[in-house]
Design a protein around this motif. Structure first.
Motif, PDB file in Angstrom:
ATOM      1  N   LEU A 207      -2.354  -5.119   8.210  1.00  0.00           N
ATOM      2  CA  LEU A 207      -1.560  -4.459   7.182  1.00  0.00           C
ATOM      3  C   LEU A 207      -0.199  -4.008   7.693  1.00  0.00           C
ATOM      4  O   LEU A 207       0.806  -4.098   6.976  1.00  0.00           O
ATOM      5  CB  LEU A 207      -2.347  -3.262   6.630  1.00  0.00           C
ATOM      6  CG  LEU A 207      -1.817  -2.572   5.381  1.00  0.00           C
ATOM      7  CD1 LEU A 207      -1.581  -3.557   4.254  1.00  0.00           C
ATOM      8  CD2 LEU A 207      -2.778  -1.473   4.936  1.00  0.00           C
ATOM      9  N   ILE A 208      -0.140  -3.530   8.927  1.00  0.00           N
ATOM     10  CA  ILE A 208       1.141  -3.074   9.466  1.00  0.00           C
ATOM     11  C   ILE A 208       2.132  -4.238   9.538  1.00  0.00           C
ATOM     12  O   ILE A 208       3.305  -4.096   9.188  1.00  0.00           O
ATOM     13  CB  ILE A 208       0.953  -2.398  10.839  1.00  0.00           C
ATOM     14  CG1 ILE A 208       0.277  -1.032  10.645  1.00  0.00           C
ATOM     15  CG2 ILE A 208       2.290  -2.229  11.557  1.00  0.00           C
ATOM     16  CD1 ILE A 208      -0.010  -0.276  11.925  1.00  0.00           C
ATOM     17  N   SER A 209       1.666  -5.407   9.955  1.00  0.00           N
ATOM     18  CA  SER A 209       2.537  -6.581   9.976  1.00  0.00           C
ATOM     19  C   SER A 209       3.017  -6.939   8.572  1.00  0.00           C
ATOM     20  O   SER A 209       4.187  -7.293   8.365  1.00  0.00           O
ATOM     21  CB  SER A 209       1.810  -7.774  10.597  1.00  0.00           C
ATOM     22  OG  SER A 209       1.470  -7.520  11.942  1.00  0.00           O
ATOM     23  N   CYS A 230       0.737   4.629   6.629  1.00  0.00           N
ATOM     24  CA  CYS A 230      -0.433   4.520   7.512  1.00  0.00           C
ATOM     25  C   CYS A 230      -1.182   5.847   7.595  1.00  0.00           C
ATOM     26  O   CYS A 230      -2.423   5.882   7.539  1.00  0.00           O
ATOM     27  CB  CYS A 230      -0.001   4.072   8.905  1.00  0.00           C
ATOM     28  SG  CYS A 230       0.620   2.377   8.989  1.00  0.00           S
ATOM     29  N   ILE A 231      -0.444   6.953   7.714  1.00  0.00           N
ATOM     30  CA  ILE A 231      -1.078   8.271   7.790  1.00  0.00           C
ATOM     31  C   ILE A 231      -1.752   8.606   6.465  1.00  0.00           C
ATOM     32  O   ILE A 231      -2.874   9.124   6.432  1.00  0.00           O
ATOM     33  CB  ILE A 231      -0.038   9.344   8.174  1.00  0.00           C
ATOM     34  CG1 ILE A 231       0.449   9.113   9.607  1.00  0.00           C
ATOM     35  CG2 ILE A 231      -0.625  10.746   8.040  1.00  0.00           C
ATOM     36  CD1 ILE A 231       1.584  10.036  10.039  1.00  0.00           C
ATOM     37  N   LEU A 232      -1.080   8.284   5.354  1.00  0.00           N
ATOM     38  CA  LEU A 232      -1.675   8.523   4.041  1.00  0.00           C
ATOM     39  C   LEU A 232      -2.962   7.729   3.869  1.00  0.00           C
ATOM     40  O   LEU A 232      -3.980   8.240   3.401  1.00  0.00           O
ATOM     41  CB  LEU A 232      -0.669   8.137   2.950  1.00  0.00           C
ATOM     42  CG  LEU A 232      -1.177   8.179   1.505  1.00  0.00           C
ATOM     43  CD1 LEU A 232      -1.598   9.584   1.114  1.00  0.00           C
ATOM     44  CD2 LEU A 232      -0.105   7.660   0.551  1.00  0.00           C
ATOM     45  N   LEU A 233      -2.939   6.462   4.263  1.00  0.00           N
ATOM     46  CA  LEU A 233      -4.123   5.616   4.140  1.00  0.00           C
ATOM     47  C   LEU A 233      -5.254   6.137   5.009  1.00  0.00           C
ATOM     48  O   LEU A 233      -6.423   6.151   4.592  1.00  0.00           O
ATOM     49  CB  LEU A 233      -3.774   4.177   4.539  1.00  0.00           C
ATOM     50  CG  LEU A 233      -4.859   3.127   4.303  1.00  0.00           C
ATOM     51  CD1 LEU A 233      -5.193   3.026   2.838  1.00  0.00           C
ATOM     52  CD2 LEU A 233      -4.414   1.773   4.840  1.00  0.00           C
ATOM     53  N   LEU A 234      -4.929   6.596   6.208  1.00  0.00           N
ATOM     54  CA  LEU A 234      -5.942   7.141   7.105  1.00  0.00           C
ATOM     55  C   LEU A 234      -6.608   8.363   6.494  1.00  0.00           C
ATOM     56  O   LEU A 234      -7.837   8.473   6.453  1.00  0.00           O
ATOM     57  CB  LEU A 234      -5.295   7.511   8.443  1.00  0.00           C
ATOM     58  CG  LEU A 234      -6.171   8.285   9.441  1.00  0.00           C
ATOM     59  CD1 LEU A 234      -7.374   7.453   9.850  1.00  0.00           C
ATOM     60  CD2 LEU A 234      -5.348   8.688  10.659  1.00  0.00           C
ATOM     61  N   ALA A 235      -5.801   9.303   5.975  1.00  0.00           N
ATOM     62  CA  ALA A 235      -6.342  10.559   5.442  1.00  0.00           C
ATOM     63  C   ALA A 235      -7.051  10.326   4.117  1.00  0.00           C
ATOM     64  O   ALA A 235      -8.233  10.666   3.954  1.00  0.00           O
ATOM     65  CB  ALA A 235      -5.225  11.581   5.276  1.00  0.00           C
TER      66      ALA A 235
END
Length: 402
Positions: A207-209, A230-235
Motif C-alpha cells: 500500500l505504501i508503494s 498509515c497512522i490512521l489505518l493502523l489506529a
C-alpha cells in the motif's frame, strides 16, 4: 472560531456510564438520553451531546457547519480534515484502497484466520481478543502497508496507545495520555518515513508503494500525508476490526440460537456483520466542532463548541430501526452508522466487513456451542468513543470435519 478546550478533544467521558455493567452495555443509558434529552449541553465536559439518528446524521453530513478539525498540533490526517483538502486526500488514497483490491485479499485473510484458529480447535477454548481478533487485523494491515512481520508486536502496542483513553478525568491523566500519544505519533512518523524512503528507491507490491504512486491530475501525496494515512489505518483499522470481531462473537455467545441459524444459512453472514455494526458498534461516538452558531432541536449551539454525535444511540433509534433493541441477522434495510456517515465514512469499511465475514464463517464452520467462559469477568475498554472489551474468553464444542 473560538478555541475549544484541548482536554475534551480526545477524551470525552460520559458520567451516566458510572458502573462496569453500564459500560459493558451502555445502550439502555443511550436510549434514556435519546428520549429525555436528544440534544443536551454537558457543563462538566463543556460539550454538546446529540443522540437521535436524524440529528447525528445531520451533524456528520454537514462539514460546512460541523468541522472535523482539531486544535492540537499533531500531524493532520483525513479524519481531521475538512473539504476541499479532505476530498483531494481521499480521492488519492482511494486509488490504492478500492473494494476490488480489498476483496482480492479474501483467500489470504482466510489462510490467516485458519492459521490463528487451528491451535485452539481441539482444546475447546480460546481468548478471542488475544488469539484471533487482535492479531488478524494487525497481520493484514501490516502486510498491506509492507511492514515486516517481525514488527507486528510493535504495531499492536502503537495501535493500543493511539486509541486508548485517559485513566481518569483529571488534568494530570489527560496530560499524561497526550504526551504518550505524541511520543507514539513521533515514533510512527520516523518508522514510516524510513519505509517510504525505501519504497521510493524500490517500489513493492504494498500500500505504501501505491500511495507514493497515486496521482490525480499530476498531484501526489506528500510524505506527511502518506505517514498520516498509515497512522490512521493502523489506529482505526486495527481497533475497529478487533472490536467488530469480538462484539460479533459476544452476540453469538449471548444469543446461542443465532449460531445454528447462521450455520444453516451462511448466506446471512454478511447481513449479520452489518447488524453487529448497528447493534454493538465498534465506535459509539464521533466528535465535531461547530463552525458557526447553529440551532438544533431548539438548542442553540455556538461557534467553536464541541459536538459529540452518539452513533451508538442513533443505531438504536426506534424512529429509524424497527425493534431496534433486537438483533435481527437479516435486517434490511440497515442504514446503521457503525462506520460513521458522510465524507468521513470509514475508508477501511470494505476491509473490516471482509474480515468480519471471513471470521464468522470460519468460527461457525469449526465451533458449536460458543459460550463465554464460566466465571469470566469482562472488562470494558476505557474509551468513551470505543465499544468493546479487553478480552473475551470462550469455550466451544469443536465440530469434527466430515
Amino acid at each position: 472560531m473560538k478555541k475549544i478546550s484541548n482536554k475534551y478533544a480526545n477524551y470525552i467521558p460520559m458520567r451516566e456510564l458510572n458502573t462496569t455493567e453500564q459500560q459493558l452495555f451502555p445502550f439502555d443509558v443511550y436510549n434514556d438520553l435519546l428520549e429525555q434529552s436528544p440534544v443536551r449541553y454537558d457543563e462538566n465536559r463543556s460539550c454538546w451531546d446529540v443522540f437521535r439518528y436524524e440529528d447525528v446524521q445531520y451533524v456528520l453530513k454537514n462539514p460546512k457547519l460541523f468541522s472535523s478539525r482539531r486544535n492540537r498540533a499533531n500531524r493532520e490526517s483525513m479524519l481531521t480534515q475538512d473539504p476541499p483538502k479532505h476530498k483531494q486526500l481521499r480521492d488519492l488514497v482511494n486509488q490504492a484502497f478500492t473494494p476490488r483490491k480489498i476483496e482480492e485479499l479474501a483467500p489470504h485473510i482466510q489462510n490467516i484466520a485458519d492459521d490463528l484458529l487451528t491451535p485452539h480447535l481441539q482444546v475447546g477454548q480460546m481468548q478471542m481478543v488475544h488469539d484471533l481478533a487482535t492479531p488478524l487485523p494487525v497481520i493484514v494491515i501490516a502486510e498491506l502497508l509492507g511492514v515486516p512481520s517481525s514488527d507486528r508486536d510493535r504495531f499492536k502496542e502503537w495501535s493500543d496507545i493511539l486509541v486508548k483513553g485517559a485513566r481518569d478525568d483529571s488534568d494530570e491523566a489527560f496530560q499524561e495520555l497526550m504526551e504518550e500519544k505524541d511520543r507514539t505519533n513521533a515514533e510512527l512518523g520516523q518508522y514510516f518515513a524510513r519505509i517510504i524512503e525505501q519504497r521510493r528507491q524500490s517500489a513493492q507490491d504494498d500500500l505504501i508503494s501505491l500511495l507514493i504512486a497515486a496521482d490525480i491530475e499530476g498531484q501526489h501525496l506528500t510524505e506527511d500525508e502518506i505517514i498520516s494515512f498509515c497512522i490512521l489505518l493502523l489506529a482505526a483499522g486495527n481497533e475497529t476490526t478487533t472490536n467488530l470481531i469480538t462484539n460479533a462473537v459476544r452476540i453469538l455467545a449471548e444469543q446461542p440460537e443465532l449460531q445454528q441459524r447462521l450455520r444453516e444459512h451462511p448466506e446471512m453472514i454478511p447481513t449479520a456483520v452489518e447488524e453487529t455494526l448497528r447493534y454493538y458498534p465498534p465506535i459509539v461516538a464521533i466528535g465535531r466542532v461547530a463552525k458557526e452558531d447553529i440551532e438544533l432541536r431548539g438548542q442553540h449551539i455556538r461557534e467553536g463548541e464541541q459536538v459529540i454525535s452518539w452513533v451508538g444511540a442513533a443505531n438504536r433509534d426506534e424512529q429509524k430501526f424497527a425493534d431496534a433493541d433486537t438483533f435481527i441477522p437479516d435486517r434490511k434495510p440497515n442504514q446503521h452508522m457503525g462506520f460513521g456517515f458522510g465524507i468521513h465514512f470509514c475508508l477501511g469499511a470494505p476491509l473490516a466487513r471482509l474480515e468480519g465475514r471471513v471470521v464468522l464463517n470460519t468460527l461457525l464452520r469449526h465451533m458449536d456451542r460458543i459460550a463465554l467462559a464460566e466465571g469470566a469477568q469482562l472488562e470494558p475498554i476505557q474509551s468513551a468513543f470505543v465499544f468493546g472489551v479487553k478480552e473475551y474468553p470462550i469455550t466451544f464444542q469443536p465440530i469434527q470435519p466430515d
